[in-house]
Design an enzyme around this catalytic site. Structure first.
Site, mmCIF file in Angstrom:
data_model
loop_
_atom_site.group_PDB
_atom_site.id
_atom_site.type_symbol
_atom_site.label_atom_id
_atom_site.label_comp_id
_atom_site.label_asym_id
_atom_site.label_seq_id
_atom_site.Cartn_x
_atom_site.Cartn_y
_atom_site.Cartn_z
ATOM 1 N N HIS A 78 1.077 -43.734 33.649
ATOM 2 C CA HIS A 78 0.011 -44.703 33.375
ATOM 3 C C HIS A 78 -1.343 -44.039 33.613
ATOM 4 O O HIS A 78 -1.800 -43.996 34.747
ATOM 5 C CB HIS A 78 0.149 -45.913 34.302
ATOM 6 N N GLU A 131 -4.198 -45.220 32.992
ATOM 7 C CA GLU A 131 -5.150 -46.230 33.468
ATOM 8 C C GLU A 131 -4.942 -46.563 34.948
ATOM 9 O O GLU A 131 -5.722 -47.299 35.533
ATOM 10 C CB GLU A 131 -5.057 -47.493 32.587
ATOM 11 N N CYS A 165 3.755 -45.465 28.721
ATOM 12 C CA CYS A 165 5.016 -45.871 29.372
ATOM 13 C C CYS A 165 5.933 -46.539 28.347
ATOM 14 O O CYS A 165 6.447 -45.865 27.467
ATOM 15 C CB CYS A 165 4.729 -46.740 30.595
#
Lengths: 259, 216
Positions: free
Chosen positions: B187, B189, B84
């Site tokens: 993202h 994660e 990001c």
């Protein structure tokens, strides 16, 4: 294409999820970490912890729970409830929240939205608005968990929250909350059409068709669901199947964890 | 594979939550450390991770003292995953605010041209051909975004886009790769199991570079 989100909300008090949650085969049904990860594996797009702590001790416990949750949860986590200042926002983010929702404190002091957005970005600041129709049919903003009415009109207030830095609006209809008769699509549409940030519809979900209505008629970007999932009335998978059948773009539930 | 662990450093610009990211980087072959000094972040490490939370200008300020060292390391082949904002820092600059990026890729970061901004939620990836190995290995198809700004690569850098995403009518780079440097606007994660697989695939690839390096 951006999919429509199904967000699961858990009421957390200290280290425990309160209100009945009826998962079969889950040993500790009150553990927020276990429940959040369980909903992720079922296909939830996001988890919200609503902190209903009554003391400072419970509140700090919740931040510890957020920390443990963030280490096991690989979908976004929002924390709301009891957030007063930008420093509170900082603490929640550091503990593991991806977004923080602000409700009563924004009414008391709207600058908290700007201060938080300036420090952490608009994408992690959620304006949480509880609205209820008054005798004249005007949607009024209520605070303190729906116990206190304010003179604010909900649509105008949502616009002000966004202009002050909120990157998302969590809109709860007090009239519909827990009633399971469907979201307030008029309220949702009025707010969604008045702001340029995503709007999450909350309050009233009773069955899958209500989620479809909130998105198609209410123009909601996301729907928040709690009771009907916790009580075992339906599942994330079943809700998403109906949304998909209605032509709404939703994230496919990963096969490997759904088995 | 090398018997010593892969040293992974997360550059922390002190903007927010790193828990899920660090957890996704912790595997049986990695050793993760978090570093707030940008020059130190590229010393004694086998891979660098630029996390995704915060605004461009404050991050560029934190980066400034070690910008050249970090740029040199990345151009020298240090595997890097920018997420990001971390992807945006790989470019020259941003209209979000003043500050100089790493300039590993040429182009500017500009605001999403859409009605609903920020873009918050899960969006689909459009892979380029041939499909990048990280996307093949992870089979990541829908990823989580929370962004108001996107990267606009210019010139040669446009060829380094490995996936696109479209929000409303704005089609923007979802992921880029130049050499061992990977950037994702989403993202990973926060993109559930497939997103974590994407991170792990990056780490395995980084580990294979280390192994090859030792053999030279």
């Amino acid at each position: 294409m951006l999919t429509r989100r199904l967000i699961v909300c858990l009421d957390v008090k200290g280290a425990r999820v309160v209100k009945g949650v009826q998962f079969v085969g889950l040993r500790d049904v009150g553990d927020p970490v276990a429940l959040a990860t369980r909903y992720e594996s079922e296909g939830a797009d996001e988890i919200t912890f609503l902190d209903i702590s009554a003391s400072a001790e419970e509140r700090s416990t919740l931040l510890d729970v957020a920390r443990r949750t963030a280490e096991q949860l690989f979908i976004p986590l929002t924390i709301g409830g009891g957030i007063r200042t930008a420093d509170d926002v900082a603490r929640a983010l550091r503990a593991g929240a991806d977004k923080v929702s602000v409700n009563s404190a924004a009414v008391t002091r709207p600058e908290v939205l700007t201060e938080s957005a300036d420090r952490f970005g608009a994408q992690c600041v959620v304006a949480s608005i509880d609205a209820k129709r008054d005798e004249q049919g005007v949607w009024r903003v209520w605070v303190k968990g729906g116990r206190e009415q304010t003179p604010l009109e909900a649509v105008a207030w949502a616009q002000e929250c966004v202009s002050r830095g909120a990157g998302e609006v969590l809109l709860t209809s007090i009239d519909r909350d827990g009633a399971r008769i469907g979201y307030d699509t008029d309220l949702t549409r009025a707010v969604s059409n008045a702001v340029h940030v995503p709007v999450i519809a909350s309050g009233g979900a009773g069955r899958a068709e209500h989620l479809v209505e909130a998105i198609e008629t209410g123009h909601a970007d996301a729907v928040l669901v709690a009771g009907i999932l916790h009580d075992g009335v339906t599942t994330v998978r079943a809700l998403k199947d109906v949304m998909r059948s209605a032509g709404i773009p939703v994230r496919d539930i990963p096969v490997e964890v759904a088995a | 594979m090398s018997s010593s662990p892969l040293r992974v450093t997360v550059f922390d610009y002190e903007a927010g939550n790193l828990h899920s990211l660090v957890k996704s980087l912790e595997t049986d072959f990695t050793e993760v450390r978090v570093e707030t000094d940008p020059a130190a972040a590229v010393r004694d490490t086998d891979a660098l991770v630029l996390p995704g939370v915060g605004a461009f200008s404050p991050a560029a300020v934190k980066l400034a003292s070690g910008r050249d060292a970090m740029r040199d390391a990345l151009l020298g082949g240090l595997p890097c995953l920018g997420i990001c904002l971390g992807m945006q820092l790989l470019f020259d600059g941003s209209e979000e605010g003043p500050g100089t990026g790493l300039g590993v890729l040429s182009g500017q970061v500009t605001r999403l041209a859409a009605e609903r901004v920020p873009q918050i939620g899960w969006n689909t990836l459009e892979d380029t051909t041939p499909r990048d190995t990280l996307l093949v290995e992870s089979d990541l198809q829908t990823a989580y975004y929370a962004n108001s700004f996107v990267c606009r690569p210019t010139g040669e850098s446009a060829r380094h886009v490995i996936a696109y995403t479209t929000h409303e009518r704005d089609r923007f780079p979802a992921a880029v790769r130049v050499g061992n440097v990977v950037g994702t606007q989403f993202h990973p994660e926060k993109s559930s199991a497939a997103g974590v697989r994407f991170v792990r695939a990056f780490l395995r690839e980084a580990a294979s570079h280390v192994t090859r390096g030792v053999g030279l």
